[in-house]
Design a protein around this motif. Sequence first.
Motif, PDB file in Angstrom:
ATOM      1  N   ALA A   1       0.810  -1.210   0.115  1.00  0.00           N
ATOM      2  CA  ALA A   1       0.033  -0.106  -0.037  1.00  0.00           C
ATOM      3  C   ALA A   1       0.836   1.239  -0.045  1.00  0.00           C
ATOM      4  O   ALA A   1       0.438   2.213  -0.208  1.00  0.00           O
ATOM      5  N   VAL A   2       2.027   1.202   0.249  1.00  0.00           N
ATOM      6  CA  VAL A   2       3.073   2.264   0.284  1.00  0.00           C
ATOM      7  C   VAL A   2       3.676   2.650  -1.090  1.00  0.00           C
ATOM      8  O   VAL A   2       4.377   1.626  -1.717  1.00  0.00           O
ATOM      9  N   PRO A   3       3.291   3.721  -1.796  1.00  0.00           N
ATOM     10  CA  PRO A   3       3.944   3.825  -2.942  1.00  0.00           C
ATOM     11  C   PRO A   3       5.200   3.823  -3.036  1.00  0.00           C
ATOM     12  O   PRO A   3       5.831   4.440  -2.355  1.00  0.00           O
ATOM     13  N   LEU A  37       7.447   6.202  -4.486  1.00  0.00           N
ATOM     14  CA  LEU A  37       7.722   7.386  -4.289  1.00  0.00           C
ATOM     15  C   LEU A  37       7.972   7.828  -2.627  1.00  0.00           C
ATOM     16  O   LEU A  37       8.774   8.407  -2.206  1.00  0.00           O
ATOM     17  N   LEU A  38       6.901   7.276  -1.985  1.00  0.00           N
ATOM     18  CA  LEU A  38       6.736   7.225  -0.475  1.00  0.00           C
ATOM     19  C   LEU A  38       8.032   6.685   0.137  1.00  0.00           C
ATOM     20  O   LEU A  38       8.342   7.148   1.245  1.00  0.00           O
ATOM     21  N   LEU A  50      10.854   8.730  -0.026  1.00  0.00           N
ATOM     22  CA  LEU A  50      10.740   9.817   0.814  1.00  0.00           C
ATOM     23  C   LEU A  50      11.197   9.372   2.087  1.00  0.00           C
ATOM     24  O   LEU A  50      12.141  10.162   2.661  1.00  0.00           O
ATOM     25  N   LEU A  51      10.744   8.079   2.673  1.00  0.00           N
ATOM     26  CA  LEU A  51      11.114   7.851   3.878  1.00  0.00           C
ATOM     27  C   LEU A  51      12.421   7.489   4.140  1.00  0.00           C
ATOM     28  O   LEU A  51      13.358   7.926   4.891  1.00  0.00           O
ATOM     29  N   PHE A  52      12.923   6.985   2.890  1.00  0.00           N
ATOM     30  CA  PHE A  52      14.609   6.573   3.093  1.00  0.00           C
ATOM     31  C   PHE A  52      15.425   7.781   2.884  1.00  0.00           C
ATOM     32  O   PHE A  52      16.642   7.737   3.482  1.00  0.00           O
ATOM     33  N   VAL A  53      15.025   8.772   2.057  1.00  0.00           N
ATOM     34  CA  VAL A  53      15.893   9.870   1.939  1.00  0.00           C
ATOM     35  C   VAL A  53      16.147  10.430   3.224  1.00  0.00           C
ATOM     36  O   VAL A  53      17.040  10.789   3.886  1.00  0.00           O
ATOM     37  N   ALA A  54      14.781  10.506   4.194  1.00  0.00           N
ATOM     38  CA  ALA A  54      14.684  11.038   5.379  1.00  0.00           C
ATOM     39  C   ALA A  54      15.710  10.231   6.417  1.00  0.00           C
ATOM     40  O   ALA A  54      16.323  10.587   7.331  1.00  0.00           O
ATOM     41  N   PHE A  79      12.138  -2.499  -1.417  1.00  0.00           N
ATOM     42  CA  PHE A  79      10.716  -2.627  -0.950  1.00  0.00           C
ATOM     43  C   PHE A  79       9.344  -2.481  -1.812  1.00  0.00           C
ATOM     44  O   PHE A  79       8.536  -3.595  -1.711  1.00  0.00           O
ATOM     45  N   VAL A  82      11.253   8.596 -11.525  1.00  0.00           N
ATOM     46  CA  VAL A  82      10.480   9.516 -10.536  1.00  0.00           C
ATOM     47  C   VAL A  82      11.347   9.836  -9.281  1.00  0.00           C
ATOM     48  O   VAL A  82      11.195  10.842  -8.567  1.00  0.00           O
ATOM     49  N   PHE A 130      13.073  12.975  -8.097  1.00  0.00           N
ATOM     50  CA  PHE A 130      12.379  14.052  -7.635  1.00  0.00           C
ATOM     51  C   PHE A 130      12.159  14.396  -6.255  1.00  0.00           C
ATOM     52  O   PHE A 130      12.015  15.457  -5.997  1.00  0.00           O
ATOM     53  N   VAL A 131      12.433  13.268  -5.420  1.00  0.00           N
ATOM     54  CA  VAL A 131      12.660  13.460  -4.108  1.00  0.00           C
ATOM     55  C   VAL A 131      13.979  13.248  -3.552  1.00  0.00           C
ATOM     56  O   VAL A 131      14.207  13.273  -2.173  1.00  0.00           O
TER      57      VAL A 131
END
Lengths: 271, 279
Positions: A128-130, A132-133, A136-140, A155, A220, A223-224
């Motif tokens: 359910a986690v796209p 790009l999300l 975002l989490l792993f960049v953080a 993942f 894509v 982009f993050v």
Amino acid sequence: MSSRQPGLTRPRRPRPSPFAAAGLVGLAAVTVLAGADWEYGIGFSLVEIWDGLTRANAPMRGLADIDLGTLLGSRARSGFLETLQMAVVGTVTGATAALPLALLNSRLGAPNRAGYVAVKLFNNIIRAVPDLLWALLFVAAVGVGVLPGILALFFFSLGVVTKLTSDTIDGIDHGPVEAARAGGASHPQMLRYAVLPQVLPAYTAFSMYCFELNLRASAVLGFVGAGGIGAVIDFYRGQGQWDRVWGVVAGFLVVVIIVERISALVRRRLL
Amino acid sequence: MTGAQQTRRAADERLRRAVRPEKPFNWFRLVVTVAVVAGFLLATSTVDAHWGRLPEAPAQLWNILGLMIGELALADLPDALASMWESVAIAWLGTMIAAVLSFPLAFLAARNIAGPGTVVVTRQLLNIPRAIPEIIFAVALIPIFGLGPLAGTVAIGLSSTGTIGKLSAEIIEGCERGPIEAADAAGASKPQRVRWAVIPQVMPEIVAFWLYRFEINIRASAVLGVVGAGGIGTMLQQSIEFRQWGQAGMALIVVIVVTIVIDAASGAIRRRIIRGPSS
């Protein structure tokens, strides 16, 4: 004049089932609620779309004089290389981890009911986690670069390949399974000799399909801040150089289509 | 020596002499395995990833998850739900755009309906949006429609047109010849043939695929906000960037729960559409 024979009536058209009628009304309501211009609608308007697309704008002017020379630049080349590397590493690791998980995620392979439910829930959440999300989490978590991109693709692949493969496992022929059990095989032995050989071709095909998805996704992730060709596209976009953006996108299109063709050939040979 | 022992000895003897058949050698498997392993090793060794940071990734992720759950505040829930609804609306309307655009194209791309020239041209046309991710459409549409959900909706619509069109064309090619021949025999024109012999056959499967694509599009529209094209992505990106983990956690939970619930509902409807009312 009339060709109708006496006593012969046209059968009545069946009335739409309550299911279909309710469904259609519900869907129409959702569409109106979603599209209307109010607090919880997006204000969808064909006029606005038409106006936007016919008005002169930078992206379309860029598309008109697309700059394919960008592809030869070192920035684009290293971006493409990075995208390929990310997709390969992400897919291979993700798909490898997915095989045991897929066995546990199927009714046949799970050791017990509780384990089956737990793995299924885990897999549903992962899926359910796209993509790009994840990025975002792993960049953080680990900072910008290729590493968060690879982790995101890991993942994402894990979710996709596990789901597809476990669906296949649920549908296999039970003959070999019964034979293995009758021959006194332990649970792991049964999985190894009765289940794996049946699902391996499909599993390989799903992994290749996932590679295509990852290749597209890795365009894509940049982009993050997760590296790859997306970072290059984002860079040119930030500069407003749409001719170069489209040049890179065109090159990407060719790469994706070539990979898809090769993958389709191999998959046809597998299945 | 009893007879039973004799039989047993003979069986043992046969077993000893028996030659195990050689495993057939599979060149194809070898080539694929070598290519995958070599590609993987090459990519891993050449990629410019800071592998040194990998060991700390699980701990960091765990830490972030802990913060997300620890700082979770119910006050964020209404915002998260409203943004997620916007994402669902984008996915739904985008899927509708794609359905409307792809429906006529699907017939032009089906070999049993259109001529070979039309089929080739239409298929190539459908291939282009299929290969480009939604986000790229979105960034190109934002300068046109401005930041907001309209750019996202059009992006989803355009990029799904390729997939839906291709799959619908394949469904149309798989339809049964019988009704078409019957329509021909009764003197139907080409549009009449499509209307009465093809559409009734293929519609359930095509509608089921529209719904399936809607499920996929929810995942896409949940992240479109990262580039400013509307939906819950903006909330996710900003809360993660500014490390407001409670808000990020709430948004993440809403995305996951809503996605799973809609998947389940849409999956049930799809099965009902394909199987029909009786079963």
